[in-house]
Design a protein around this motif. Sequence first.
Motif, mmCIF file in Angstrom:
data_model
loop_
_atom_site.group_PDB
_atom_site.id
_atom_site.type_symbol
_atom_site.label_atom_id
_atom_site.label_comp_id
_atom_site.label_asym_id
_atom_site.label_seq_id
_atom_site.Cartn_x
_atom_site.Cartn_y
_atom_site.Cartn_z
ATOM 1 N N GLY A 174 0.791 -1.227 0.000
ATOM 2 C CA GLY A 174 0.000 0.000 0.000
ATOM 3 C C GLY A 174 0.821 1.273 0.000
ATOM 4 N N THR A 175 2.138 1.170 -0.218
ATOM 5 C CA THR A 175 2.999 2.355 -0.129
ATOM 6 C C THR A 175 3.299 3.015 -1.470
ATOM 7 O OG1 THR A 175 5.018 1.021 -0.246
ATOM 8 C CG2 THR A 175 4.126 1.468 1.953
ATOM 9 N N VAL A 176 3.030 2.321 -2.575
ATOM 10 C CA VAL A 176 3.454 2.824 -3.882
ATOM 11 C C VAL A 176 2.282 3.416 -4.661
ATOM 12 C CG1 VAL A 176 4.607 2.246 -6.046
ATOM 13 C CG2 VAL A 176 5.231 1.036 -3.953
ATOM 14 N N PRO A 177 2.407 4.646 -5.145
ATOM 15 C CA PRO A 177 1.360 5.211 -6.008
ATOM 16 C C PRO A 177 1.253 4.390 -7.291
ATOM 17 C CG PRO A 177 2.826 6.932 -5.205
ATOM 18 C CD PRO A 177 3.471 5.624 -4.858
ATOM 19 N N PRO A 178 0.038 4.076 -7.737
ATOM 20 C CA PRO A 178 -0.117 3.269 -8.958
ATOM 21 C C PRO A 178 0.607 3.849 -10.164
ATOM 22 C CG PRO A 178 -2.198 3.428 -7.782
ATOM 23 C CD PRO A 178 -1.247 4.355 -7.089
ATOM 24 N N PHE A 179 0.616 5.178 -10.304
ATOM 25 C CA PHE A 179 1.280 5.794 -11.454
ATOM 26 C C PHE A 179 2.774 5.501 -11.432
ATOM 27 C CE2 PHE A 179 3.481 9.428 -13.439
ATOM 28 C CZ PHE A 179 2.953 9.311 -14.727
ATOM 29 N N ALA A 180 3.394 5.604 -10.245
ATOM 30 C CA ALA A 180 4.833 5.337 -10.132
ATOM 31 C C ALA A 180 5.135 3.874 -10.434
ATOM 32 C CB ALA A 180 5.326 5.702 -8.730
ATOM 33 N N ALA A 181 4.286 2.980 -9.923
ATOM 34 C CA ALA A 181 4.488 1.554 -10.186
ATOM 35 C C ALA A 181 4.359 1.249 -11.671
ATOM 36 C CB ALA A 181 3.478 0.736 -9.387
ATOM 37 N N THR A 182 3.376 1.878 -12.327
ATOM 38 C CA THR A 182 3.176 1.664 -13.762
ATOM 39 C C THR A 182 4.360 2.190 -14.562
ATOM 40 O OG1 THR A 182 0.776 1.823 -13.479
ATOM 41 C CG2 THR A 182 1.653 2.130 -15.708
ATOM 42 N N CYS A 183 4.855 3.366 -14.197
ATOM 43 C CA CYS A 183 6.008 3.941 -14.905
ATOM 44 C C CYS A 183 7.231 3.049 -14.764
ATOM 45 C CB CYS A 183 6.310 5.337 -14.362
ATOM 46 S SG CYS A 183 5.104 6.596 -14.848
ATOM 47 N N LEU A 184 7.451 2.521 -13.567
ATOM 48 C CA LEU A 184 8.593 1.636 -13.358
ATOM 49 C C LEU A 184 8.478 0.392 -14.229
ATOM 50 C CD1 LEU A 184 11.140 0.766 -11.780
ATOM 51 C CD2 LEU A 184 9.608 -0.264 -10.084
ATOM 52 N N PHE A 185 7.303 -0.222 -14.237
ATOM 53 C CA PHE A 185 7.131 -1.452 -15.010
ATOM 54 C C PHE A 185 7.265 -1.176 -16.506
ATOM 55 C CE2 PHE A 185 4.918 -4.951 -17.036
ATOM 56 C CZ PHE A 185 5.405 -6.029 -16.325
ATOM 57 N N MET A 186 6.730 -0.065 -16.968
ATOM 58 C CA MET A 186 6.827 0.256 -18.398
ATOM 59 C C MET A 186 8.275 0.568 -18.795
ATOM 60 S SD MET A 186 3.946 -0.432 -19.467
ATOM 61 C CE MET A 186 4.344 -0.007 -21.162
ATOM 62 N N THR A 187 9.030 1.172 -17.881
ATOM 63 C CA THR A 187 10.439 1.442 -18.168
ATOM 64 C C THR A 187 11.197 0.134 -18.385
ATOM 65 O OG1 THR A 187 10.423 3.488 -16.874
ATOM 66 C CG2 THR A 187 12.567 2.457 -17.274
#
Length: 256
Positions: A174-187
């Motif tokens: 529950g600590t990670v913003p979904p947008f940040a997680a998505t950006c990391l995975f897409m990178t």
Amino acid sequence: MTTSGLRLAVGTFTRIPSGRVDTSPASARSALLLAPVAVLPLAVLAGLVAALVELRLPPLVAAGLALVVLAHGSRGMHLDGLADVVDGLGASAAGRARALEVMRRGDVGPMGAIALVLVLLLQAAALADLLRHGWPGGLLFAVAVLLSRAVPAVVCAHGTPAAEGSRLGAAFVGTVPPFAATCLFMTLTIALAAAGLVHGLAAPVVTVLAALAALVAALWLRRQVIRGLGGVGGDAIGAAVEVALTVTLVCLTVAW
């Protein structure tokens, strides 16, 4: 991103000593987003071992050695998490309390053992197939390892409940913003596609599809864990890593 977050990521995702760590929500968020960076040396080493096929080492032997390096470098905790989650989900029909009790035991049940054998078999077979083409298979494997370490950030996104009694779950989930997680995975997906260019222009398309398949599999596992166990814990995070890596490698064999 913080230095304490990187130390926490190194201590959590590798066997490298990291000293005293801070498990505050900010550090936990940074650790999840920096997990691929923390695992980079291990991924490079595993990829180099896999690339020993260039010295005429049989592909299956090189694949097995690379997986040994990966398991040793991560203390085998992701594999252990996979076994515990499978055992727990198998026992969830008897109630959530029984499932959590099974997961807290130190032994591995028959379902967990079977899951470990099948997952490692699939990983070794898929990697051996990639290594038939030499060192590019090792490169792709190394990037696939980094991609799988981006999955915990997605699994621990805001709104995800933590499993009862899980220290890692309480710290990370529950600590990670979904947008940040998505950006990391897409990178990391883009990095996997770039590695696929070594094989040809059509390969990046399949590598992107492989990454998306891994993401879907990890999200499906998260849903099953929440339904059966009440939330995501450290075991589920590790299981998601192994599931994502396995799905990625299997799907990559289609293009390779």
